[in-house]
Design an enzyme around this catalytic site. Structure first.
Site, short mmCIF file in Angstrom:
data_model
loop_
_atom_site.label_atom_id
_atom_site.label_comp_id
_atom_site.label_asym_id
_atom_site.label_seq_id
_atom_site.Cartn_x
_atom_site.Cartn_y
_atom_site.Cartn_z
CG LEU A 122 78.95 -31.75 -18.54
CD1 LEU A 122 78.91 -30.50 -17.68
CD2 LEU A 122 77.53 -32.26 -18.77
CB CYS A 123 78.93 -31.04 -25.27
SG CYS A 123 78.19 -32.51 -25.98
N PRO A 124 82.10 -30.10 -24.87
CG PRO A 124 83.99 -29.14 -25.90
CD PRO A 124 83.07 -28.99 -24.71
CG ASP B 247 75.95 -33.02 -22.61
OD1 ASP B 247 74.79 -32.66 -22.91
OD2 ASP B 247 76.94 -32.27 -22.67
#
Ligand code: SF4
Lengths: 85, 347
Positions: free
Chosen positions: A22-24, A49
């Site tokens: 998932l970001c970042p 994502d």
């Protein structure tokens, strides 16, 4: 996916698997990978994502790299970038 | 010609750190941003997981701020190192599980290491005296400077005039007169300053920069530690705390039930790590089982999962249970009624 690169024989063509991150984190992994590449090299980042469609191009703009292609299929988001100077 | 001085700015993505960087850039200092990813940051994550937000993915504010300022941003993965900060904070927790003071000390210390490695001259943060009750009081400011090892290389442009002069001011790299003296919780001075700088789009997170300031998230973390019998975590654990409905019907296991399609897809990615179940006779969500379960527990879990699908009023539903190897079996159960799901089970 190698077809994407077929007209640029000299550049290094790497792929980064950032699925499930998932970001970042995909941005961090991209940043760390790019550090190991040379200007002109290309990197294909494969993510799940959808946030990467914003974040990786933004990171590229800030750091002087070029986004060559973005697309998505089957809930995967693929970004091809070229390492800048 | 005098040397071009360089500063690294801690960029959280909020307005204060953006303004702090801007103030110093205006003085001709070369500024680059640094952002630490602890695993608990609000940026991205649940926004990215949940289906509803997919139509309009939210931006990463730290990246966005850096782009607005025209500076580079270095995002640093500190997930592993951050564990010791959260698990055993020397200065304790804030209102929830947020160890803000230790966290600040940790981040400024990391920034100090970074400036040494990258030949930068000093560090800036967007801290404002009195802005946050635990970590940003006047008495806490020197603690952060000292315990981080940054000492007088840490400059807070937003409230510098209320603090002793730092090396960049003493050496004349920056003009102290052009720094600010903001104090207190009011956001007015920052909003005014943003206007003066022509900044009209910014993020102002209400609680803080991470999930640890969230009451519900903190409760889930405490529950996880209690169930494990130890204060420890892996990245997957803390990601999963952000997703789904968490129901713990017995101390030794809990269910993580997707609330919508995006979460379901995210949880699918964990089917090799957890036993999972879903209703196969009616539409219903995917659920993961966290813990070691007996046949009786599995039956109870199936009854709970049945409750959250469209067969909730049926006399009987089929619940397919899939183990980590992918073997499936079907349990036929009567879904529990709402009043049979104790409030205490909801984490
Ligand atoms: S809110 Fe979270 S990230 Fe921000 S200082 Fe507190 S613990 Fe650290």
């Amino acid at each position: 996916m190698t077809g994407t690169f077929k007209n640029i024989p000299m550049a290094l063509k790497e792929t980064l698997n950032a699925r499930r991150l998932l970001c970042p984190l995909p941005v961090i992994r991209t940043q760390d990978k790019v550090k190991l590449l040379k200007p002109g090299d290309q990197l294909e980042v494969i993510c799940t994502d959808p946030g990467v469609m914003h974040d990786i191009p933004a990171w590229c703009r800030i750091n002087g790299h070029k986004v060559l292609e973005t697309h998505s299929c089957d809930h995967e988001y693929i970004i091809v970038l070229e390492v800048g100077e | 010609m005098s040397k071009q001085r360089k500063a690294v700015a801690l960029i959280s993505g909020g307005l204060d750190s953006m303004l702090a960087a801007k103030i110093i850039m205006e003085q001709g200092i070369h500024v680059e941003g640094i952002n630490f990813f602890t695993g608990f940051c609000v940026e991205g994550h649940t926004h990215a997981i949940r289906e509803k937000s997919n139509a309009k993915p939210t931006r990463n504010n730290a990246l966005w701020v850096a782009e607005q300022l025209g500076i580079k941003l270095h995002i640093v993965d500190v997930i592993e190192e951050y564990k010791k900060v959260l698990i055993n904070p020397k200065h304790g927790y804030g209102q929830h599980m947020n160890p803000c003071l230790d966290c600040k000390i940790f981040m400024v210390n990391k920034a100090k290491q970074w400036i040494v490695e990258n030949d930068f001259d000093f560090i800036i943060t967007g801290e404002v005296i009195g802005q946050r009750p635990m970590s940003q009081t006047k008495s806490k400011m020197p603690i952060v400077s000292k315990q981080s090892g940054a000492d007088d290389l840490l400059l807070r442009p937003m409230c510098a005039k209320n603090l002793p002069a730092t090396l960049p001011e003493i050496e004349g790299w920056v003009d102290r007169e052009k720094l600010y003296d903001i104090t207190g919780r009011s956001r007015k001075p920052q909003i005014e300053m943003a206007k003066e700088f022509g900044i009209d789009d910014y993020s102002q997170p209400a609680g803080g920069c991470c999930f640890l300031t969230d009451k519900y998230y903190s409760a889930k973390l405490v529950d996880l530690w209690k169930a494990q019998g130890t204060k420890d975590y892996e990245l997957d654990d803390i990601m999963l705390l952000k997703v789904g409905r968490h129901i713990r019907p017995r101390p030794h296991f809990k269910l993580i039930i997707a609330r919508e399609e995006g979460e379901g897809r995210f949880l699918q990615g964990y089917k090799k790590e957890f036993t999972s179940m879903h209703c196969s006779s009616h539409p219903g969500p995917l659920a993961l089982i966290d813990g070691v379960v007996s046949a009786e527990d599995l039956y109870l879990a199936a009854q709970i999962v049945g409750r959250y699908g469209q067969g909730r009023e049926a006399e009987q539903v089929d619940i397919t249970v899939t183990d980590q190897e992918g073997s499936e079996r079907v349990l036929q159960v009567k879904p529990l009624r709402t009043d049979e799901i104790s409030n205490d089970w909801h984490v």
